[in-house]
Design a protein around this motif. Structure first.
Motif, mmCIF file in Angstrom:
data_model
loop_
_atom_site.group_PDB
_atom_site.id
_atom_site.type_symbol
_atom_site.label_atom_id
_atom_site.label_comp_id
_atom_site.label_asym_id
_atom_site.label_seq_id
_atom_site.Cartn_x
_atom_site.Cartn_y
_atom_site.Cartn_z
ATOM 1 N N ARG A 195 -19.109 11.431 -23.054
ATOM 2 C CA ARG A 195 -18.897 9.998 -22.894
ATOM 3 C C ARG A 195 -19.065 9.575 -21.436
ATOM 4 N NH1 ARG A 195 -13.510 9.511 -26.804
ATOM 5 N NH2 ARG A 195 -14.655 9.389 -28.792
ATOM 6 N N ALA A 196 -18.553 10.411 -20.512
ATOM 7 C CA ALA A 196 -18.707 10.084 -19.090
ATOM 8 C C ALA A 196 -20.170 10.086 -18.684
ATOM 9 C CB ALA A 196 -17.915 11.084 -18.241
ATOM 10 N N HIS A 197 -20.949 11.017 -19.245
ATOM 11 C CA HIS A 197 -22.380 11.059 -18.954
ATOM 12 C C HIS A 197 -23.064 9.788 -19.435
ATOM 13 C CE1 HIS A 197 -26.332 12.852 -18.290
ATOM 14 N NE2 HIS A 197 -26.666 12.453 -19.498
ATOM 15 N N SER A 198 -22.724 9.357 -20.649
ATOM 16 C CA SER A 198 -23.309 8.131 -21.188
ATOM 17 C C SER A 198 -22.897 6.917 -20.366
ATOM 18 C CB SER A 198 -22.871 7.944 -22.647
ATOM 19 O OG SER A 198 -23.333 9.011 -23.458
ATOM 20 N N THR A 199 -21.631 6.906 -19.945
ATOM 21 C CA THR A 199 -21.147 5.798 -19.113
ATOM 22 C C THR A 199 -21.884 5.750 -17.788
ATOM 23 O OG1 THR A 199 -18.950 5.911 -20.136
ATOM 24 C CG2 THR A 199 -19.110 4.812 -17.999
ATOM 25 N N ALA A 200 -22.116 6.923 -17.191
ATOM 26 C CA ALA A 200 -22.835 6.969 -15.918
ATOM 27 C C ALA A 200 -24.270 6.473 -16.075
ATOM 28 C CB ALA A 200 -22.820 8.387 -15.359
ATOM 29 N N LEU A 201 -24.934 6.888 -17.151
ATOM 30 C CA LEU A 201 -26.302 6.426 -17.388
ATOM 31 C C LEU A 201 -26.348 4.915 -17.594
ATOM 32 C CD1 LEU A 201 -27.759 9.198 -19.729
ATOM 33 C CD2 LEU A 201 -28.167 8.870 -17.281
ATOM 34 N N GLN A 202 -25.380 4.406 -18.344
ATOM 35 C CA GLN A 202 -25.317 2.961 -18.551
ATOM 36 C C GLN A 202 -25.058 2.234 -17.241
ATOM 37 O OE1 GLN A 202 -22.313 2.407 -21.527
ATOM 38 N NE2 GLN A 202 -23.514 3.359 -23.157
ATOM 39 N N PRO B 265 -15.161 -2.473 -3.274
ATOM 40 C CA PRO B 265 -14.786 -2.114 -4.650
ATOM 41 C C PRO B 265 -15.973 -1.727 -5.523
ATOM 42 C CG PRO B 265 -14.541 -4.480 -4.275
ATOM 43 C CD PRO B 265 -14.777 -3.855 -2.945
ATOM 44 N N GLU B 266 -17.147 -2.280 -5.241
ATOM 45 C CA GLU B 266 -18.326 -1.917 -6.017
ATOM 46 C C GLU B 266 -18.751 -0.477 -5.742
ATOM 47 O OE1 GLU B 266 -19.844 -4.209 -8.460
ATOM 48 O OE2 GLU B 266 -17.718 -4.549 -8.017
ATOM 49 N N LEU B 267 -18.674 -0.069 -4.494
ATOM 50 C CA LEU B 267 -18.999 1.312 -4.157
ATOM 51 C C LEU B 267 -17.966 2.269 -4.744
ATOM 52 C CD1 LEU B 267 -20.108 0.807 -0.447
ATOM 53 C CD2 LEU B 267 -21.585 1.505 -2.352
ATOM 54 N N ALA B 268 -16.696 1.858 -4.729
ATOM 55 C CA ALA B 268 -15.645 2.689 -5.324
ATOM 56 C C ALA B 268 -15.855 2.839 -6.829
ATOM 57 C CB ALA B 268 -14.273 2.088 -5.027
ATOM 58 N N TRP B 269 -16.240 1.741 -7.484
ATOM 59 C CA TRP B 269 -16.548 1.803 -8.915
ATOM 60 C C TRP B 269 -17.677 2.777 -9.187
ATOM 61 C CZ3 TRP B 269 -21.466 -0.138 -10.412
ATOM 62 C CH2 TRP B 269 -21.742 -0.004 -11.773
ATOM 63 N N LEU B 270 -18.729 2.709 -8.396
ATOM 64 C CA LEU B 270 -19.878 3.569 -8.608
ATOM 65 C C LEU B 270 -19.512 5.031 -8.390
ATOM 66 C CD1 LEU B 270 -22.897 3.966 -9.096
ATOM 67 C CD2 LEU B 270 -23.253 3.595 -6.643
ATOM 68 N N SER B 271 -18.813 5.307 -7.295
ATOM 69 C CA SER B 271 -18.431 6.683 -6.991
ATOM 70 C C SER B 271 -17.543 7.259 -8.082
ATOM 71 C CB SER B 271 -17.722 6.736 -5.638
ATOM 72 O OG SER B 271 -17.288 8.045 -5.351
ATOM 73 N N GLY B 272 -16.563 6.476 -8.532
ATOM 74 C CA GLY B 272 -15.674 6.952 -9.584
ATOM 75 C C GLY B 272 -16.388 7.188 -10.898
ATOM 76 N N THR B 273 -17.295 6.289 -11.255
ATOM 77 C CA THR B 273 -18.026 6.419 -12.517
ATOM 78 C C THR B 273 -18.924 7.651 -12.506
ATOM 79 O OG1 THR B 273 -18.010 4.014 -12.836
ATOM 80 C CG2 THR B 273 -19.640 5.273 -14.084
ATOM 81 N N LEU B 274 -19.612 7.883 -11.400
ATOM 82 C CA LEU B 274 -20.533 9.018 -11.323
ATOM 83 C C LEU B 274 -19.802 10.352 -11.223
ATOM 84 C CD1 LEU B 274 -23.316 7.645 -8.930
ATOM 85 C CD2 LEU B 274 -23.280 7.701 -11.430
ATOM 86 N N GLY B 275 -18.542 10.325 -10.804
ATOM 87 C CA GLY B 275 -17.808 11.573 -10.625
ATOM 88 C C GLY B 275 -17.109 12.083 -11.869
ATOM 89 N N LEU B 276 -17.008 11.259 -12.913
ATOM 90 C CA LEU B 276 -16.215 11.651 -14.072
ATOM 91 C C LEU B 276 -16.820 12.833 -14.831
ATOM 92 C CD1 LEU B 276 -15.046 8.257 -15.612
ATOM 93 C CD2 LEU B 276 -13.645 10.026 -14.531
ATOM 94 N N GLU B 277 -18.127 12.838 -15.004
ATOM 95 C CA GLU B 277 -18.746 13.916 -15.778
ATOM 96 C C GLU B 277 -18.487 15.265 -15.126
ATOM 97 O OE1 GLU B 277 -23.120 15.404 -17.442
ATOM 98 O OE2 GLU B 277 -22.957 13.551 -16.282
ATOM 99 N N HIS B 278 -18.710 15.348 -13.832
ATOM 100 C CA HIS B 278 -18.459 16.605 -13.119
ATOM 101 C C HIS B 278 -16.984 16.984 -13.178
ATOM 102 C CE1 HIS B 278 -18.546 19.712 -10.064
ATOM 103 N NE2 HIS B 278 -17.577 19.084 -9.442
ATOM 104 N N ALA B 279 -16.091 16.001 -13.090
ATOM 105 C CA ALA B 279 -14.660 16.277 -13.127
ATOM 106 C C ALA B 279 -14.250 16.908 -14.450
ATOM 107 C CB ALA B 279 -13.873 14.993 -12.881
ATOM 108 N N TYR B 280 -14.766 16.383 -15.555
ATOM 109 C CA TYR B 280 -14.434 16.956 -16.867
ATOM 110 C C TYR B 280 -15.006 18.362 -17.013
ATOM 111 C CZ TYR B 280 -12.654 12.471 -18.575
ATOM 112 O OH TYR B 280 -11.917 11.340 -18.758
ATOM 113 N N GLU B 281 -16.205 18.559 -16.520
ATOM 114 C CA GLU B 281 -16.816 19.883 -16.597
ATOM 115 C C GLU B 281 -16.019 20.909 -15.805
ATOM 116 O OE1 GLU B 281 -21.154 21.996 -15.652
ATOM 117 O OE2 GLU B 281 -20.719 19.984 -14.936
ATOM 118 N N ALA B 282 -15.635 20.545 -14.578
ATOM 119 C CA ALA B 282 -14.863 21.460 -13.737
ATOM 120 C C ALA B 282 -13.476 21.709 -14.322
ATOM 121 C CB ALA B 282 -14.756 20.891 -12.321
ATOM 122 N N ARG B 283 -12.880 20.683 -14.921
ATOM 123 C CA ARG B 283 -11.544 20.826 -15.503
ATOM 124 C C ARG B 283 -11.574 21.794 -16.679
ATOM 125 N NH1 ARG B 283 -9.669 15.178 -16.384
ATOM 126 N NH2 ARG B 283 -10.151 15.214 -14.154
#
Length: 359
Positions: A176-183, A89-107
């Motif tokens: 916001r996703a970028h800030s979340t990923a950095l945090q 679950p920790e790896l899933a959390w990390l992967s999901g968090t890091l993927g949000l910024e790119h997902a919003y950009e592509a969307r």
């Protein structure tokens, strides 16, 4: 659909065992640590060897995290259960968090391109308002031609405003996703994950019997789960380029996710797990399977279109927007639901093709 499998009764077969799993996990952990070092050195972007296209360190982190997590799930009987259940679950959390910024950009890019296509505009949304007003019909034109031109003009104006609204909303979400990923990358939670991955790069917690255990049964189970999930999909309906029933549901104002999308998203996940398991069996040197590749691409398109449709519907619920803006967003939502059906059709066509085995 026939696929080649190693014969477990053949003593000459090169059987992958828990040792192969350990080697694969160590290699992926090493890739994770290399991407992490790249991120720290360059802030996430690096020009690799003078190449023009940058290498996204966050993408490389996600790539290795997904593979480690996926195979911890598929081959969990061969691994220390407490460690595996804590790590996944920790790896899933990390992967999901890091993927949000790119997902919003592509969307956002997908939706703006669709708006340009639907409205016939060849300029940016912010510039399209003036262009549409300039192209509006003069008084006294023919009623039919004037009506059609006015509808096109309204759509163009609405598309410009809709594009501006989507750009504001999705750019804010991306920021916001970028800030979340950095945090996240600076958090103690991430450092704990990175420490565990660093240990994994040299020591894999296999069970006592795992080093000599055949990996093919758990890999076959992953393939069977995929096949069963695909068997539950309405492939006969998806075999038609136009699925009216699905579009009726897809165009509904209901705030809940489309009821037909969930099983397709699950198949996408299971297809990924199957592919990762095959990478382990082939020691990372997986032959290209065009059928699986095409099916996976269709499911990626399906996910992207369904999420883009949801974003258009959400934007249309913005209070006090102009009718032309709401109209353009409705047209955009319908367009993306059509794209969902086209992706399902493409998946059905790819999956039904027989795999030609090499002699």
């Amino acid at each position: 659909m026939a696929q080649q499998h190693l014969d477990p009764t053949d003593p000459a077969a090169d059987v992958a065992t828990g040792e192969s799993l350990a080697a694969y996990l160590r290699a992926q952990a090493t890739e994770f640590l290399r991407a992490l070092r790249l991120h720290r050195e360059t802030g996430g972007t690096h020009q690799a060897g003078g190449a023009e296209e940058p290498v996204d360190a966050a993408r490389l982190l996600r790539r290795s995290a997904r593979r480690i997590s996926g195979n911890l799930h598929t081959f969990r009987p061969l691994l220390d259960p407490d460690w595996s259940e804590e790590m996944r679950p920790e790896l899933a959390w990390l992967s999901g968090t890091l993927g949000l910024e790119h997902a919003y950009e592509a969307r956002l890019e997908r939706l703006l391109l669709a708006l340009h296509r639907l409205s016939g505009a060849t300029v940016l949304p912010a510039q399209a308002v003036d262009a549409a007003l300039a192209a509006a019909p003069l008084p006294g034109g023919g009623p039919a031609g004037a009506t059609a031109a006015q509808e096109r003009s309204n759509l163009t104006v609405g598309a410009a405003k809709a594009g501006a609204l989507l750009e504001r909303q999705l750019t804010l979400a991306r920021t916001r996703a970028h800030s979340t990923a950095l945090q996240a990358l600076g958090s103690s939670r991430f450092h704990a994950v990175a420490d565990k991955v660093a240990v994994l790069a040299s020591e894999v917690p296999l069970t006592l019997t795992a080093p000599t255990t055949d990996l093919r049964p758990p890999a076959a189970a992953a393939e069977e789960r995929l096949t069963a999930a695909i068997g539950a999909l309405p492939l006969v309906t998806a075999g038609h380029p136009y699925n009216a029933e699905a579009l009726v549901h897809g165009l509904s104002p209901d705030l809940s996710p489309h009821p037909q999308d969930g099983p397709w998203h699950q198949v996408r996940l299971l297809l990924r797990l199957h592919r990762y398991a095959q990478e382990v069996l082939h020691a990372g040197d997986l032959p290209v399977d065009l059928r699986l590749l095409s099916a996976g691409q269709a499911l990626d398109r399906h996910r992207d279109a369904s999420e883009a449709a949801a974003a258009a519907a959400q934007a249309a619920r913005t209070p006090r927007i102009a009718p032309a803006t709401a109209y353009a967003l409705g047209v955009l939502h319908a367009d993306q639901r059509h794209e969902v059906e086209a992706a399902r059709f493409a998946f059905q066509q790819a999956w039904q093709k027989q795999t030609v085995s090499a002699p």
